[in-house]
Motif scaffolding. Structure first.
Motif, short mmCIF file in Angstrom:
data_model
loop_
_atom_site.label_atom_id
_atom_site.label_comp_id
_atom_site.label_asym_id
_atom_site.label_seq_id
_atom_site.Cartn_x
_atom_site.Cartn_y
_atom_site.Cartn_z
N UNK A 1 30.03 94.45 -44.43
CA UNK A 1 30.14 95.72 -43.71
C UNK A 1 31.30 95.59 -42.73
N UNK A 2 31.75 96.72 -42.19
CA UNK A 2 32.88 96.67 -41.27
C UNK A 2 32.60 95.83 -40.04
N UNK A 3 31.34 95.74 -39.66
CA UNK A 3 30.99 95.05 -38.42
C UNK A 3 29.98 93.91 -38.63
N UNK A 4 29.88 93.40 -39.85
CA UNK A 4 28.96 92.30 -40.12
C UNK A 4 29.59 91.32 -41.12
N UNK A 5 29.31 90.04 -40.90
CA UNK A 5 29.84 89.01 -41.79
C UNK A 5 28.75 87.97 -42.07
N UNK A 6 28.70 87.55 -43.31
CA UNK A 6 27.93 86.37 -43.69
C UNK A 6 28.92 85.24 -43.94
N UNK A 7 28.56 84.03 -43.54
CA UNK A 7 29.42 82.90 -43.84
C UNK A 7 28.58 81.69 -44.21
N UNK A 8 29.18 80.81 -44.97
CA UNK A 8 28.52 79.57 -45.38
C UNK A 8 29.57 78.47 -45.45
N UNK A 9 29.14 77.24 -45.23
CA UNK A 9 30.08 76.13 -45.37
C UNK A 9 29.35 74.86 -45.76
N UNK A 10 30.11 73.96 -46.34
CA UNK A 10 29.68 72.58 -46.58
C UNK A 10 30.80 71.70 -46.05
N UNK A 11 30.46 70.82 -45.11
CA UNK A 11 31.48 69.99 -44.48
C UNK A 11 31.03 68.54 -44.40
N UNK A 12 31.91 67.66 -44.82
CA UNK A 12 31.69 66.23 -44.68
C UNK A 12 32.36 65.75 -43.40
N UNK A 13 31.69 64.84 -42.71
CA UNK A 13 32.23 64.32 -41.47
C UNK A 13 31.81 62.86 -41.33
N UNK A 14 32.37 62.19 -40.34
CA UNK A 14 32.08 60.76 -40.17
C UNK A 14 32.50 60.33 -38.77
N UNK A 15 32.15 59.11 -38.43
CA UNK A 15 32.72 58.45 -37.26
C UNK A 15 32.76 56.96 -37.52
N UNK A 16 33.81 56.33 -37.08
CA UNK A 16 33.92 54.88 -37.24
C UNK A 16 33.18 54.21 -36.09
N UNK A 17 32.71 52.98 -36.30
CA UNK A 17 32.08 52.25 -35.19
C UNK A 17 33.06 52.11 -34.03
N UNK A 18 32.55 52.19 -32.82
CA UNK A 18 33.43 52.07 -31.66
C UNK A 18 33.90 50.63 -31.51
N UNK A 19 35.02 50.48 -30.80
CA UNK A 19 35.57 49.15 -30.56
C UNK A 19 34.54 48.27 -29.85
N UNK A 20 33.81 48.83 -28.90
CA UNK A 20 32.80 48.06 -28.19
C UNK A 20 31.65 47.63 -29.07
N UNK A 21 31.21 48.50 -30.00
CA UNK A 21 30.11 48.13 -30.89
C UNK A 21 30.50 46.98 -31.81
N UNK A 22 31.76 46.94 -32.21
CA UNK A 22 32.20 45.93 -33.17
C UNK A 22 32.52 44.61 -32.48
N UNK A 23 33.25 44.66 -31.37
CA UNK A 23 33.81 43.44 -30.79
C UNK A 23 33.11 42.98 -29.51
N UNK A 24 32.09 43.72 -29.06
CA UNK A 24 31.25 43.26 -27.97
C UNK A 24 29.81 43.23 -28.51
N UNK A 25 29.51 42.29 -29.44
CA UNK A 25 28.24 42.36 -30.18
C UNK A 25 27.02 41.85 -29.45
N UNK A 26 27.19 41.15 -28.31
CA UNK A 26 26.02 40.56 -27.66
C UNK A 26 25.42 39.51 -28.57
N UNK A 27 24.16 39.69 -28.96
CA UNK A 27 23.51 38.73 -29.84
C UNK A 27 23.45 39.23 -31.28
#
Length: 704
Positions: free
Chosen positions: A454-480
């Motif tokens: 309609x002139x004043x209504x919209x339907x929308x849809x999406x499929x999106x892939x996303x990610x995040x890499x491990x942080x520098x602290x998580x990798x190189x400050x491992x604790x135990x």
């Protein structure tokens, strides 16, 4: 569910009554969005859930904390941890997880791998000109961290004539804030906008003072008829005292109590950013954008969450040198497409020194260096991210968008400690990976569709892939933790269906989403150490609703809310606990599949009713209600926070043409509530982070 249905019925009732009467109403001015493509686009053409907070709203709300502004967006919850500290929950639990992207004029304020859940305090939100919030994964322009959402804080444009603003504000608990801005053309080709924010507060809790100093300088230049440059220099410094969680007894009887005194748990953060966005019109329908940038960040921190088992002070330093490059074109057959590459080189260093802490009557009062350095390393990160996206106006009613982004990360890590520095002392471990290079790569496709039925209504849809890499602290400050260099990137897939309607005096927005996250990086306490691992799969589903309704010329209603269902689908890790914490000792695999995700409110609601009486010219009043729903405080679902309701009141009145008075009364009912309630798995000790009591703030603004 009865409560959920009641709330939905109340919100839906005016829609059902008035919708038939408003279908023919004239559409309001189009809302424009720049986050999706770095170019202004009409919101009605976008296949994603985006909310825009305009400059008038920012001015009226005058947020003392980012949460006061951002929680007006459906599906968004930013809590208040003291000062401007915060955690965020958008389609995610309340957490410190690096699943959000913080932008200033489209530029990420931090590089991938250096996420800070408090990152919004590095941006001057009260002085901003506009805020755009994308919920869920972003477009192909954005890579790692853009899973839960994107905050894009936009600076004001320079004015055509000399102008300025000076605002002085006083409030409860020693609150003092000064906001200053100046803008003017320099000549026919150049104009500038400069702003300053100086804030300090004693805090409502014991020894919880906070200071902020930040400034932006923006220079807009017209270099000929086809070339524009926007240069931006941003600086911010935050000095914040530590604030502790409280036991239930202290939370209920003395919420101003603080277990951290002096410099315990404090942080000192400094951030500098410089960028120059060059846009060159190659033709009537093509543009080249080049944005070189530089960052310089310094952070000195005593992690409060480690005081009880591994007290340390940490220093993080990084500088970034990068470029955002993008070519955009609009073709004759109504196809918009763009291609670009983001380049970011960030050399960084990290140092951690062990401390001993002093406690008196349950309060941490002082600390001293022990002489041991647990970690000292360099981590130089290089990111190359080419992308392309297309928007095809197939018909007047149908828009199809496609995009993909490929991200390549390389981290060159060098351990700077001598090999003879022990990695284990007694039962405590500070494991150090050997010097090495690591790399990650990820392809993230995106697809969406908009149907203008309609002139004043919209339907929308999406499929999106996303990610995040491990942080520098998580990798190189491992604790135990062992094998942290083998941590995998977190991956996510988001499916979304939305509807928008513009009916003159009513604006509506609703979206349904299904977000699945795999290989989430989980941090947990294991005996006397903090461990990190990839752990299974979680699902995050919900509905987000938004209503803006001009009831009359004097009354306006704004309401937003979300209902969520967040589950652990496949979520387990090895848990070990030894005396005296656990008697008898525990060494078992714990699986939380089918449990609710901890710290994930079942519902979030916000409504505000504003009143501008014709009888008193310029007066603006607003009553606001906020609700945070019930949630479990850990993965085992054995402890619960029941949520809370808050009421706020705001007012503005122009005393003269140039002087405006304003006031806000926060937490009118003086409700005792917690902004974050949690406990470690295996522990019955629930901690509460008390929220601000009834507080009043008054300001005077002079415009010239």
């Amino acid at each position: 569910m009865t409560q959920h249905k009641t709330v939905l019925a109340l919100i839906g009732l005016p829609f059902l009554v008035l919708l038939p009467q408003t279908l023919a109403a004239e559409q309001d001015i189009e809302v424009m969005v720049v986050t999706s493509s770095r170019q202004a686009q009409a919101l009605v053409n976008l296949a994603e859930a985006v909310a825009v907070i305009d400059e008038d709203t920012i001015k009226n709300v005058s947020p003392g904390h980012p949460s006061e502004l951002l929680n007006r967006v459906s599906g968004v919850h930013v809590n208040d941890l003291g000062g401007e500290g915060h955690m965020t929950a958008i389609r995610q639990p309340i957490s410190t997880g690096g699943v959000y992207l913080f932008l200033e004029d489209g530029l990420p304020t931090r590089p991938t791998g250096f996420f800070n859940h408090n990152g919004l305090y590095e941006i001057d939100i009260p002085n901003s000109g506009r805020v755009e919030v994308t919920k869920g994964p972003g477009s192909a322009l954005y890579g790692s961290d853009a899973i839960g959402g994107i905050f894009n804080i936009l600076t004001p444009e320079p004015t055509a004539q000399f102008s300025g603003k000076a605002q002085a504000e006083l409030g409860s608990d020693g609150w003092q804030r000064g906001l200053l801005s100046l803008s003017s053309p320099l000549n026919d080709a150049h104009s500038f906008y400069w702003q300053l924010n100086s804030t300090q507060s004693d805090g409502f809790r014991e020894e919880s003072d906070y200071q902020r100093l930040s400034s932006n300088l923006r220079l807009d230049s017209e270099l000929g008829s086809h070339t524009r440059v926007k240069s931006l220099l941003s600086f911010g410094k935050v000095d914040q005292s530590g604030t502790s969680g409280l036991s239930l007894t202290d939370f209920e009887q003395n919420p101003a109590h603080n277990y951290y005194h002096g410099d315990i748990g404090a942080r000192d953060v400094q951030a500098l950013r410089l960028s120059a966005e060059l846009r060159h019109q190659l033709s009537d329908n093509s543009e080249l954008m080049l944005t070189p940038f530089f960052r310089d960040n310094r952070s000195d921190l005593m992690p409060s969450w480690m005081l009880s088992y591994d007290p340390v002070v940490q220093q993080t330093r990084f500088k970034s040198y990068g470029l955002l490059a993008q070519y955009s074109q609009h073709t004759q057959n109504s196809v918009n497409w763009s291609a670009g590459i983001d380049v970011d080189y960030t050399p960084a260093s990290f140092a951690e020194q062990q401390i001993s802490v002093t406690q008196q009557d349950g309060i941490y009062t002082d600390y001293a260096l022990t002489g041991r350095t647990n970690y000292h390393y360099d981590a130089d990160q290089t990111v190359l991210s080419p992308y392309a996206q297309l928007q095809w106006f197939a018909t007047e009613q149908l828009i199809i968008s496609l995009g993909a982004r490929y991200d390549y990360f390389s981290v060159d890590y060098t351990d700077l400690l001598d090999a003879d520095v022990p990695q284990q002392v007694g039962r405590s471990s500070w494991l150090r990976p050997p010097s090495q290079k690591l790399s990650y790569n990820q392809l993230s496709p995106k697809a969406g569709i908009v149907w203008k039925f309609a002139d004043n209504q919209q339907l929308y849809a999406n499929r999106r892939h996303a990610f995040r890499v491990p942080s520098v602290g998580q990798v190189f400050r491992p604790g135990s933790s062992n094998d942290t260099t083998a941590l995998e990137p977190v991956t996510a897939v988001n499916h979304e269906l939305g509807w928008r309607g513009q009916f003159g005096n009513i604006q509506l927005d609703a979206s349904l989403y299904d977000l699945t996250i795999k290989d989430d990086v989980v941090t947990y306490i294991d005996a006397n150490s903090r461990k990190v691992t990839n752990a299974g799969k979680t699902s995050h589903r919900g509905v987000e609703l938004m209503l803006q309704w001009a009831l009359t010329d004097e009354l306006k209603l704004q309401s937003s809310g979300t209902l969520t269902r967040q589950k652990y689908e496949d979520f387990q890790y090895l848990f070990s606990c030894f005396p005296p914490v656990c008697v008898p000792p525990v060494n078992e695999t714990r699986n939380f599949a089918s449990f609710d995700v901890g710290k994930a409110p079942k519902q979030l609601w916000q409504s505000s009713l504003s009143y501008q009486p014709r009888a008193v010219s310029g007066l603006w009043l607003e009553l606001e209600w906020q609700k945070v729903g019930r949630y479990f405080t850990d993965e085992t679902n054995t402890n619960t926070y029941n949520g809370h309701d808050l009421w706020h009141l705001r007012a503005r009145y122009p005393l003269t043409d140039n002087i405006t008075l304003a006031a806000r009364l926060m937490n009118i009912t003086d409700k005792t509530y917690s902004t974050y309630t949690s406990n470690q798995v295996g522990s019955s000790a629930v901690e509460y982070r008390p929220g601000m009591p009834r507080s009043v703030f008054v300001s005077a603004t002079v415009n010239f």
